[in-house]
Design an enzyme around this catalytic site. Sequence first.
Site, PDB file in Angstrom:
ATOM      1  N   HIS A 142       0.842  -1.199   0.000  1.00 21.77           N
ATOM      2  CA  HIS A 142       0.000   0.000   0.000  1.00 21.77           C
ATOM      3  C   HIS A 142       0.877   1.249   0.000  1.00 21.77           C
ATOM      4  O   HIS A 142       1.711   1.433   0.871  1.00 21.77           O
ATOM      5  CB  HIS A 142      -0.910   0.017   1.243  1.00 21.77           C
ATOM      6  CG  HIS A 142      -2.088  -0.899   1.113  1.00 21.77           C
ATOM      7  ND1 HIS A 142      -3.267  -0.693   1.785  1.00 21.77           N
ATOM      8  CD2 HIS A 142      -2.278  -2.012   0.367  1.00 21.77           C
ATOM      9  CE1 HIS A 142      -4.135  -1.642   1.467  1.00 21.77           C
ATOM     10  NE2 HIS A 142      -3.550  -2.464   0.616  1.00 21.77           N
ATOM     11  N   TYR A 168      -9.226   5.691   7.373  1.00 17.06           N
ATOM     12  CA  TYR A 168      -9.363   6.070   8.794  1.00 17.06           C
ATOM     13  C   TYR A 168     -10.396   7.191   8.865  1.00 17.06           C
ATOM     14  O   TYR A 168     -10.289   8.170   8.128  1.00 17.06           O
ATOM     15  CB  TYR A 168      -8.047   6.596   9.355  1.00 17.06           C
ATOM     16  CG  TYR A 168      -6.950   5.562   9.531  1.00 17.06           C
ATOM     17  CD1 TYR A 168      -6.105   5.209   8.480  1.00 17.06           C
ATOM     18  CD2 TYR A 168      -6.743   4.954  10.766  1.00 17.06           C
ATOM     19  CE1 TYR A 168      -5.085   4.274   8.660  1.00 17.06           C
ATOM     20  CE2 TYR A 168      -5.724   4.022  10.950  1.00 17.06           C
ATOM     21  CZ  TYR A 168      -4.896   3.687   9.893  1.00 17.06           C
ATOM     22  OH  TYR A 168      -3.890   2.767  10.077  1.00 17.06           O
ATOM     23  N   PRO A 202      -3.905   0.691  18.811  1.00 18.13           N
ATOM     24  CA  PRO A 202      -3.664   0.206  17.446  1.00 18.13           C
ATOM     25  C   PRO A 202      -3.789   1.265  16.344  1.00 18.13           C
ATOM     26  O   PRO A 202      -3.445   0.990  15.194  1.00 18.13           O
ATOM     27  CB  PRO A 202      -4.726  -0.883  17.259  1.00 18.13           C
ATOM     28  CG  PRO A 202      -5.769  -0.600  18.278  1.00 18.13           C
ATOM     29  CD  PRO A 202      -5.103   0.079  19.419  1.00 18.13           C
ATOM     30  N   LYS A 247       1.333   0.302  15.051  1.00 20.81           N
ATOM     31  CA  LYS A 247       2.744   0.251  15.438  1.00 20.81           C
ATOM     32  C   LYS A 247       3.136  -0.940  16.330  1.00 20.81           C
ATOM     33  O   LYS A 247       4.321  -1.245  16.465  1.00 20.81           O
ATOM     34  CB  LYS A 247       3.125   1.543  16.191  1.00 20.81           C
ATOM     35  CG  LYS A 247       3.152   2.775  15.318  1.00 20.81           C
ATOM     36  CD  LYS A 247       4.466   2.888  14.568  1.00 20.81           C
ATOM     37  CE  LYS A 247       4.399   3.805  13.393  1.00 20.81           C
ATOM     38  NZ  LYS A 247       4.261   3.148  12.100  1.00 20.81           N
ATOM     39  N   TYR A 296       4.306   7.004   9.908  1.00 18.82           N
ATOM     40  CA  TYR A 296       3.425   5.862   9.602  1.00 18.82           C
ATOM     41  C   TYR A 296       4.207   4.714   8.967  1.00 18.82           C
ATOM     42  O   TYR A 296       3.991   3.543   9.290  1.00 18.82           O
ATOM     43  CB  TYR A 296       2.267   6.303   8.691  1.00 18.82           C
ATOM     44  CG  TYR A 296       1.169   5.261   8.593  1.00 18.82           C
ATOM     45  CD1 TYR A 296       0.121   5.240   9.504  1.00 18.82           C
ATOM     46  CD2 TYR A 296       1.192   4.289   7.580  1.00 18.82           C
ATOM     47  CE1 TYR A 296      -0.880   4.276   9.431  1.00 18.82           C
ATOM     48  CE2 TYR A 296       0.192   3.321   7.497  1.00 18.82           C
ATOM     49  CZ  TYR A 296      -0.842   3.318   8.426  1.00 18.82           C
ATOM     50  OH  TYR A 296      -1.823   2.356   8.352  1.00 18.82           O
TER      51      TYR A 296
HETATM   52  P1  RFL Z   1       2.030 -11.377  21.690  1.00 21.25           P
HETATM   53  O1  RFL Z   1       1.585 -11.457  20.304  1.00 21.25           O
HETATM   54  O2  RFL Z   1       1.044 -10.987  22.740  1.00 21.25           O
HETATM   55  O3  RFL Z   1       2.692 -12.773  22.070  1.00 21.25           O
HETATM   56  C1  RFL Z   1       3.046 -13.108  23.388  1.00 21.25           C
HETATM   57  C2  RFL Z   1       2.965 -14.615  23.519  1.00 21.25           C
HETATM   58  O4  RFL Z   1       3.378 -14.980  24.834  1.00 21.25           O
HETATM   59  C3  RFL Z   1       2.475 -15.965  25.334  1.00 21.25           C
HETATM   60  N1  RFL Z   1       2.520 -15.912  26.822  1.00 21.25           N
HETATM   61  C4  RFL Z   1       3.178 -16.813  27.567  1.00 21.25           C
HETATM   62  N2  RFL Z   1       3.909 -17.895  27.239  1.00 21.25           N
HETATM   63  C5  RFL Z   1       4.466 -18.623  28.261  1.00 21.25           C
HETATM   64  N3  RFL Z   1       4.274 -18.314  29.573  1.00 21.25           N
HETATM   65  C6  RFL Z   1       3.548 -17.237  29.952  1.00 21.25           C
HETATM   66  N4  RFL Z   1       3.370 -16.939  31.219  1.00 21.25           N
HETATM   67  C7  RFL Z   1       2.969 -16.432  28.930  1.00 21.25           C
HETATM   68  N5  RFL Z   1       2.194 -15.324  28.925  1.00 21.25           N
HETATM   69  C8  RFL Z   1       1.926 -15.020  27.654  1.00 21.25           C
HETATM   70  C9  RFL Z   1       1.132 -15.577  24.758  1.00 21.25           C
HETATM   71  O5  RFL Z   1       0.224 -16.666  24.744  1.00 21.25           O
HETATM   72  C10 RFL Z   1       1.538 -15.117  23.364  1.00 21.25           C
HETATM   73  O6  RFL Z   1       1.496 -16.173  22.430  1.00 21.25           O
HETATM   74  O7  RFL Z   1       3.261 -10.351  21.851  1.00 21.25           O
HETATM   75  P2  RFL Z   1       4.439 -10.026  20.798  1.00 21.25           P
HETATM   76  O8  RFL Z   1       5.036 -11.271  20.249  1.00 21.25           O
HETATM   77  O9  RFL Z   1       5.321  -9.044  21.495  1.00 21.25           O
HETATM   78  O10 RFL Z   1       3.711  -9.313  19.564  1.00 21.25           O
HETATM   79  C11 RFL Z   1       3.072  -8.068  19.718  1.00 21.25           C
HETATM   80  C12 RFL Z   1       1.885  -7.942  18.757  1.00 21.25           C
HETATM   81  O11 RFL Z   1       1.077  -9.091  18.895  1.00 21.25           O
HETATM   82  C13 RFL Z   1       1.064  -6.671  18.995  1.00 21.25           C
HETATM   83  O12 RFL Z   1       1.895  -5.568  19.282  1.00 21.25           O
HETATM   84  C14 RFL Z   1       0.194  -6.287  17.769  1.00 21.25           C
HETATM   85  O13 RFL Z   1      -0.779  -7.267  17.524  1.00 21.25           O
HETATM   86  C15 RFL Z   1      -0.502  -4.918  17.969  1.00 21.25           C
HETATM   87  N6  RFL Z   1      -1.420  -4.563  16.867  1.00 21.25           N
HETATM   88  C16 RFL Z   1      -0.931  -4.022  15.689  1.00 21.25           C
HETATM   89  N7  RFL Z   1       0.385  -3.856  15.507  1.00 21.25           N
HETATM   90  C17 RFL Z   1       0.878  -3.389  14.314  1.00 21.25           C
HETATM   91  O14 RFL Z   1       2.102  -3.221  14.190  1.00 21.25           O
HETATM   92  N8  RFL Z   1       0.045  -3.109  13.233  1.00 21.25           N
HETATM   93  C18 RFL Z   1      -1.301  -3.257  13.331  1.00 21.25           C
HETATM   94  O15 RFL Z   1      -1.996  -3.060  12.336  1.00 21.25           O
HETATM   95  C19 RFL Z   1      -1.853  -3.695  14.606  1.00 21.25           C
HETATM   96  N9  RFL Z   1      -3.158  -3.878  14.739  1.00 21.25           N
HETATM   97  C20 RFL Z   1      -2.807  -4.751  17.018  1.00 21.25           C
HETATM   98  C21 RFL Z   1      -3.657  -4.378  15.916  1.00 21.25           C
HETATM   99  C22 RFL Z   1      -3.348  -5.268  18.178  1.00 21.25           C
HETATM  100  C23 RFL Z   1      -4.715  -5.418  18.280  1.00 21.25           C
HETATM  101  N10 RFL Z   1      -5.199  -5.961  19.485  1.00 21.25           N
HETATM  102  C24 RFL Z   1      -6.105  -7.032  19.560  1.00 21.25           C
HETATM  103  C25 RFL Z   1      -4.611  -5.570  20.753  1.00 21.25           C
HETATM  104  C26 RFL Z   1      -5.016  -4.527  16.015  1.00 21.25           C
HETATM  105  C27 RFL Z   1      -5.558  -5.015  17.207  1.00 21.25           C
HETATM  106  C28 RFL Z   1      -7.064  -5.113  17.260  1.00 21.25           C
HETATM  107  C1  PHB Z   2      -5.694  -4.004  10.869  1.00 19.41           C
HETATM  108  O1  PHB Z   2      -5.796  -4.270   9.664  1.00 19.41           O
HETATM  109  O2  PHB Z   2      -5.959  -4.834  11.757  1.00 19.41           O
HETATM  110  C2  PHB Z   2      -5.243  -2.639  11.269  1.00 19.41           C
HETATM  111  C3  PHB Z   2      -4.837  -1.754  10.283  1.00 19.41           C
HETATM  112  C4  PHB Z   2      -4.424  -0.480  10.644  1.00 19.41           C
HETATM  113  C5  PHB Z   2      -4.426  -0.110  11.969  1.00 19.41           C
HETATM  114  C6  PHB Z   2      -4.819  -1.006  12.958  1.00 19.41           C
HETATM  115  C7  PHB Z   2      -5.238  -2.278  12.601  1.00 19.41           C
HETATM  116  O3  PHB Z   2      -4.043   1.155  12.300  1.00 19.41           O
END
Ligand code: RFL
Ligand code: PHB
Length: 390
Positions: A72, A200, A292, A296, A384
């Site tokens: 994109h 957005y 989110p 980032k 971004y």
């Molecule tokens: P995770 O993915 O939470 O993984 C951590 C893992 O550790 C396990 N765990 C344990 N294992 C052993 N013993 C324990 N005591 C434990 N406790 C926990 C968990 O089960 C899990 O498998 O962290 P990690 O690897 O640091 O990754 C971070 C990302 O997952 C997170 O920052 C992103 O998903 C945030 N996020 C977004 N980030 C972006 O860069 N671009 C996006 O578009 C974006 N969209 C989002 C998002 C997060 C969202 N939510 C649900 C919070 C959209 C949403 C809706």
């Molecule tokens: C997503 O596709 O899940 C998404 C995209 C952009 C954002 C947050 C989440 O800023």
Amino acid sequence: MRTQVGIIGAGPSGLLLSQLLHLQGIDSVVLERRSADYVLGRIRAGVLEQGMVDMLRAAGCSERMDREGLVHDGFEICFGENRQRIDLKKHTGTSVMVYGQTELTKDLMDAREAAGAAVVYEAEDVQILDLDTDTPRLIYQKDGTEHEVVCDYIAGCDGFHGISRRAMPESVLKEHERVYPFGWLGILSETKPVADELIYVNHWRGFALCSMRSMTRSRYYIQCAFDENLEEWTDDRFWDELRVRLPGEAAESIEMGPSIEKSIAPLRSFVAEPMRHGRLFLAGDAAHIVPPTGAKGLNLAASDIYFLSNALTGFYADGRTDLMDSYSEKCLNRIWKAERFSWWMTTVLHRFPEQNSFDRGIQLAELEYLTTSEPAQASFAENYVGLPFE
Ligand code: RFL
Ligand code: PHB
């Protein structure tokens, strides 16, 4: 069991670290509390910065992303009658990649499995012991038996609710937090995305976001109350509310269909510092959370792993300790800038419950300035697509 680096958590941070270390001949064991299916069932991020894309290529896990990911070059910001495209490519010379965290995690899992890696799923009650010695240990329960992993170093990649951060002494750890008074209600559906790029929206009823996972799978979000009851959101109610918030043309043309996932995410900004204590390093959501809005979170996890894998490689290959010593500072420098950007984007795009007419005036002025000033768009685009790893 004996290993060089014990990794807690098999999310993107833990798996990417273990894969990059493997390519440098460094041994690791990953302990994950959940099953692989559970980890893959969490629908999260969708937008990858170029820096993260480059890391996945370096990790040898990019084949499917390069084939199926969507490049994109820009996205849209809408408020009132205004609809403005932010041209990422023009302002930064780079783009972002739309590729789901679920897919990326699957690719990393497959790569780890192909290399015969030690990734233990359903490792219960993981504990860190002897952190103040040269051989810290991880113990865990699996199938009713206690297991032990003796390590040189431990990487806490266990997300916001993990145990690693809490293993740091209270006297050392400083936490900074802002909790927002709303959440995001998101759905995934097997429908054609409403537009080729992300949209957005700042609407007086609340924020909305149109995103995607592929050209046949859409991801949509709407701002909701932080204590919203998911049960009360039928698909029809979601589509109605989303369409009210979208610009007319998009609302009319959007393809609707049954949701295949629906969830509510709270919005929080959080930073823990330092990110290292002795032989324990924190990375990813274990150390910081962003709302989110700026996309980032996953990308920050990747930049932490960039610094951490370099630091550990520097130590094992050349006996260097300087990169481990500067790990926390290097990460935090980039993290605070992403925290600022995510906080700012959240602040200008959402409706705040206590917002008065002055606050609304400032919000509209911010958006008006952004959408009419080339320098403002250049700065926005630079953040971004992701600041450099340095
Ligand atoms: P995770 O993915 O939470 O993984 C951590 C893992 O550790 C396990 N765990 C344990 N294992 C052993 N013993 C324990 N005591 C434990 N406790 C926990 C968990 O089960 C899990 O498998 O962290 P990690 O690897 O640091 O990754 C971070 C990302 O997952 C997170 O920052 C992103 O998903 C945030 N996020 C977004 N980030 C972006 O860069 N671009 C996006 O578009 C974006 N969209 C989002 C998002 C997060 C969202 N939510 C649900 C919070 C959209 C949403 C809706
Ligand atoms: C997503 O596709 O899940 C998404 C995209 C952009 C954002 C947050 C989440 O800023």
